[in-house]
Write a protein that holds these residues in place. Structure first.
Motif, PDB file in Angstrom:
ATOM      1  N   GLN A 102      -0.940  -2.961  59.787  1.00 52.31           N
ATOM      2  CA  GLN A 102      -1.970  -3.754  60.475  1.00 52.31           C
ATOM      3  C   GLN A 102      -1.813  -5.240  60.144  1.00 52.31           C
ATOM      4  N   THR A 103      -1.614  -5.531  58.861  1.00 55.94           N
ATOM      5  CA  THR A 103      -1.409  -6.921  58.439  1.00 55.94           C
ATOM      6  C   THR A 103      -0.133  -7.487  59.046  1.00 55.94           C
ATOM      7  N   GLN A 104       0.896  -6.677  59.108  1.00 57.73           N
ATOM      8  CA  GLN A 104       2.175  -7.097  59.719  1.00 57.73           C
ATOM      9  C   GLN A 104       1.965  -7.568  61.159  1.00 57.73           C
ATOM     10  N   TRP A 105       1.253  -6.768  61.957  1.00 57.49           N
ATOM     11  CA  TRP A 105       1.032  -7.131  63.358  1.00 57.49           C
ATOM     12  C   TRP A 105       0.098  -8.324  63.483  1.00 57.49           C
ATOM     13  N   LEU A 106      -0.880  -8.425  62.585  1.00 58.25           N
ATOM     14  CA  LEU A 106      -1.747  -9.606  62.597  1.00 58.25           C
ATOM     15  C   LEU A 106      -0.947 -10.872  62.320  1.00 58.25           C
ATOM     16  N   PHE A 107      -0.032 -10.798  61.350  1.00 56.14           N
ATOM     17  CA  PHE A 107       0.816 -11.960  61.050  1.00 56.14           C
ATOM     18  C   PHE A 107       1.690 -12.307  62.259  1.00 56.14           C
ATOM     19  N   PHE A 108       2.201 -11.292  62.932  1.00 54.12           N
ATOM     20  CA  PHE A 108       3.011 -11.533  64.134  1.00 54.12           C
ATOM     21  C   PHE A 108       2.173 -12.219  65.211  1.00 54.12           C
ATOM     22  N   GLN A 109       0.931 -11.783  65.348  1.00 53.42           N
ATOM     23  CA  GLN A 109       0.067 -12.408  66.354  1.00 53.42           C
ATOM     24  C   GLN A 109      -0.249 -13.860  65.992  1.00 53.42           C
ATOM     25  N   THR A 110      -0.626 -14.095  64.733  1.00 52.63           N
ATOM     26  CA  THR A 110      -1.074 -15.443  64.366  1.00 52.63           C
ATOM     27  C   THR A 110       0.082 -16.428  64.219  1.00 52.63           C
ATOM     28  N   SER A 111       1.280 -15.933  63.933  1.00 57.18           N
ATOM     29  CA  SER A 111       2.424 -16.851  63.772  1.00 57.18           C
ATOM     30  C   SER A 111       3.386 -16.800  64.950  1.00 57.18           C
ATOM     31  N   GLY A 112       3.454 -15.668  65.638  1.00 62.32           N
ATOM     32  CA  GLY A 112       4.444 -15.492  66.691  1.00 62.32           C
ATOM     33  C   GLY A 112       3.900 -15.529  68.093  1.00 62.32           C
ATOM     34  N   GLN A 113       2.642 -15.126  68.268  1.00 61.27           N
ATOM     35  CA  GLN A 113       2.068 -15.167  69.615  1.00 61.27           C
ATOM     36  C   GLN A 113       1.236 -16.424  69.835  1.00 61.27           C
ATOM     37  N   GLY A 114       0.182 -16.587  69.049  1.00 63.46           N
ATOM     38  CA  GLY A 114      -0.747 -17.689  69.272  1.00 63.46           C
ATOM     39  C   GLY A 114      -0.100 -19.065  69.385  1.00 63.46           C
ATOM     40  N   PRO A 115       0.706 -19.482  68.403  1.00 64.16           N
ATOM     41  CA  PRO A 115       1.282 -20.825  68.475  1.00 64.16           C
ATOM     42  C   PRO A 115       2.212 -21.032  69.676  1.00 64.16           C
ATOM     43  N   TYR A 116       3.040 -20.048  69.985  1.00 67.51           N
ATOM     44  CA  TYR A 116       3.981 -20.208  71.100  1.00 67.51           C
ATOM     45  C   TYR A 116       3.257 -20.202  72.439  1.00 67.51           C
ATOM     46  N   PHE A 117       2.295 -19.282  72.595  1.00 67.18           N
ATOM     47  CA  PHE A 117       1.537 -19.244  73.848  1.00 67.18           C
ATOM     48  C   PHE A 117       0.727 -20.530  73.991  1.00 67.18           C
ATOM     49  N   GLU A 136      10.128 -24.466  79.645  1.00 68.66           N
ATOM     50  CA  GLU A 136      11.044 -23.317  79.684  1.00 68.66           C
ATOM     51  C   GLU A 136      11.123 -22.633  78.318  1.00 68.66           C
ATOM     52  N   ARG A 137      11.216 -23.420  77.269  1.00 64.54           N
ATOM     53  CA  ARG A 137      11.329 -22.852  75.926  1.00 64.54           C
ATOM     54  C   ARG A 137      10.131 -21.968  75.588  1.00 64.54           C
ATOM     55  N   TYR A 138       8.941 -22.493  75.826  1.00 69.17           N
ATOM     56  CA  TYR A 138       7.756 -21.751  75.399  1.00 69.17           C
ATOM     57  C   TYR A 138       7.399 -20.612  76.349  1.00 69.17           C
ATOM     58  N   MET A 139       7.713 -20.757  77.630  1.00 66.07           N
ATOM     59  CA  MET A 139       7.503 -19.626  78.538  1.00 66.07           C
ATOM     60  C   MET A 139       8.470 -18.487  78.192  1.00 66.07           C
ATOM     61  N   LYS A 140       9.671 -18.839  77.752  1.00 66.33           N
ATOM     62  CA  LYS A 140      10.609 -17.801  77.288  1.00 66.33           C
ATOM     63  C   LYS A 140      10.089 -17.111  76.035  1.00 66.33           C
ATOM     64  N   GLU A 141       9.409 -17.864  75.181  1.00 66.08           N
ATOM     65  CA  GLU A 141       8.834 -17.271  73.974  1.00 66.08           C
ATOM     66  C   GLU A 141       7.726 -16.276  74.321  1.00 66.08           C
ATOM     67  N   ILE A 142       6.945 -16.573  75.346  1.00 65.57           N
ATOM     68  CA  ILE A 142       5.938 -15.605  75.790  1.00 65.57           C
ATOM     69  C   ILE A 142       6.623 -14.307  76.179  1.00 65.57           C
ATOM     70  N   LYS A 143       7.698 -14.422  76.948  1.00 65.17           N
ATOM     71  CA  LYS A 143       8.427 -13.223  77.377  1.00 65.17           C
ATOM     72  C   LYS A 143       9.027 -12.483  76.179  1.00 65.17           C
ATOM     73  N   ARG A 144       9.500 -13.233  75.207  1.00 61.90           N
ATOM     74  CA  ARG A 144      10.082 -12.590  74.021  1.00 61.90           C
ATOM     75  C   ARG A 144       9.024 -11.779  73.276  1.00 61.90           C
ATOM     76  N   VAL A 145       7.867 -12.388  73.047  1.00 60.16           N
ATOM     77  CA  VAL A 145       6.777 -11.694  72.344  1.00 60.16           C
ATOM     78  C   VAL A 145       6.329 -10.472  73.144  1.00 60.16           C
ATOM     79  N   TRP A 146       6.166 -10.649  74.442  1.00 63.16           N
ATOM     80  CA  TRP A 146       5.769  -9.521  75.282  1.00 63.16           C
ATOM     81  C   TRP A 146       6.820  -8.409  75.266  1.00 63.16           C
ATOM     82  N   GLY A 147       8.081  -8.800  75.206  1.00 67.01           N
ATOM     83  CA  GLY A 147       9.148  -7.804  75.137  1.00 67.01           C
ATOM     84  C   GLY A 147       9.095  -6.985  73.860  1.00 67.01           C
ATOM     85  N   VAL A 148       8.793  -7.648  72.754  1.00 67.33           N
ATOM     86  CA  VAL A 148       8.638  -6.939  71.472  1.00 67.33           C
ATOM     87  C   VAL A 148       7.514  -5.914  71.575  1.00 67.33           C
ATOM     88  N   LEU A 149       6.368  -6.359  72.082  1.00 67.07           N
ATOM     89  CA  LEU A 149       5.203  -5.474  72.193  1.00 67.07           C
ATOM     90  C   LEU A 149       5.462  -4.318  73.154  1.00 67.07           C
TER      91      LEU A 149
END
Length: 226
Positions: A102-117, A136-149
């Motif tokens: 749970q903490t792992q996914w929270l860290f992914f959200q707060t460091s990997g999703q929120g800032p890039y989105f 382009e860079r940050y829209m690609k990051e949205i796709k990357r995060v969504w791809g992981v999920l």
């Protein structure tokens, strides 16, 4: 000082991070008062607020039934709320190993999703100069995060264990923001077709009555560009 509600939630009408806290307070049946800071007036940087959160960002909460304990940073707040007020694990992990997941996914959200989105939204909507490479860079990051999920959710219904937890709900508002950005920038964009497992998971959460009501409230009061 007497408080009718257990919590004061310092938040913003449109900012995704504050609503992450409201979802959990509602799901746990905890009483709270939301104070919406006006960013155009710099209220989040004023001394009246930075005495609670020296970083000058939302959200922050005060727990009036725990000696007016103050905590800020959305991931830390979510962990505090379930550690203190979810003994039945209604929306939190119950086993030791699942708590780490749970903490792992929270860290992914707060460091990997929120800032890039958030950066995608800034460069797409707010920044006065259009910088295609940044967008382009940050829209690609949205796709990357969504791809992981999406890849993980093809294998299971929830990120941790057998029911919805804060590991899942933390993603809701930024997912909504990301969907809005793609619909704005790409005509005919189909979120559900691109990420079917992610979309099924997301829709299951936003159709829960308490979350649905809060998202409707957010839509009604959010300023433009959120």
């Amino acid at each position: 000082m007497s408080h009718g509600k257990q919590f004061t939630l310092y938040t913003h009408a449109g900012g995704p991070n504050g609503w992450k806290i409201a979802f959990v307070l509602e799901e746990l049946g905890l009483t709270y008062e939301s104070i919406y800071l006006d960013f155009t007036k710099g209220e989040q940087k004023a001394a009246a607020y930075t005495k609670y959160n020296p970083n000058g960002r939302i959200p922050a909460i005060i727990d009036h039934k725990n000696s007016d304990f103050v905590i800020w940073e959305s991931g830390a707040i979510l962990l505090y709320l379930v550690d203190k007020y979810d003994p039945e694990h209604k929306i939190s992990a119950s086993t030791e190993l699942d708590k780490y997941r749970q903490t792992q996914w929270l860290f992914f959200q707060t460091s990997g999703q929120g800032p890039y989105f958030g950066q995608a939204g800034y460069f797409l909507v707010i920044h006065p100069e259009k910088i295609p490479s940044a967008i382009e860079r940050y829209m690609k990051e949205i796709k990357r995060v969504w791809g992981v999920l999406d890849g993980v959710l093809k294998e299971r219904e929830w990120l941790v264990g057998d029911h919805m937890t804060i590991a899942d709900t933390a993603f809701i508002t930024w997912n909504e923001s990301g969907k809005g950005m793609f619909m704005m920038s790409q005509e005919g964009y189909d979120f559900e077709k691109e990420y079917p497992a992610l979309a099924k998971w997301h829709n299951a959460m936003i159709n829960r009555p308490k979350i649905k009501n809060l998202l409707a409230e957010k839509a009604a009061i959010a300023p433009p560009h959120h």
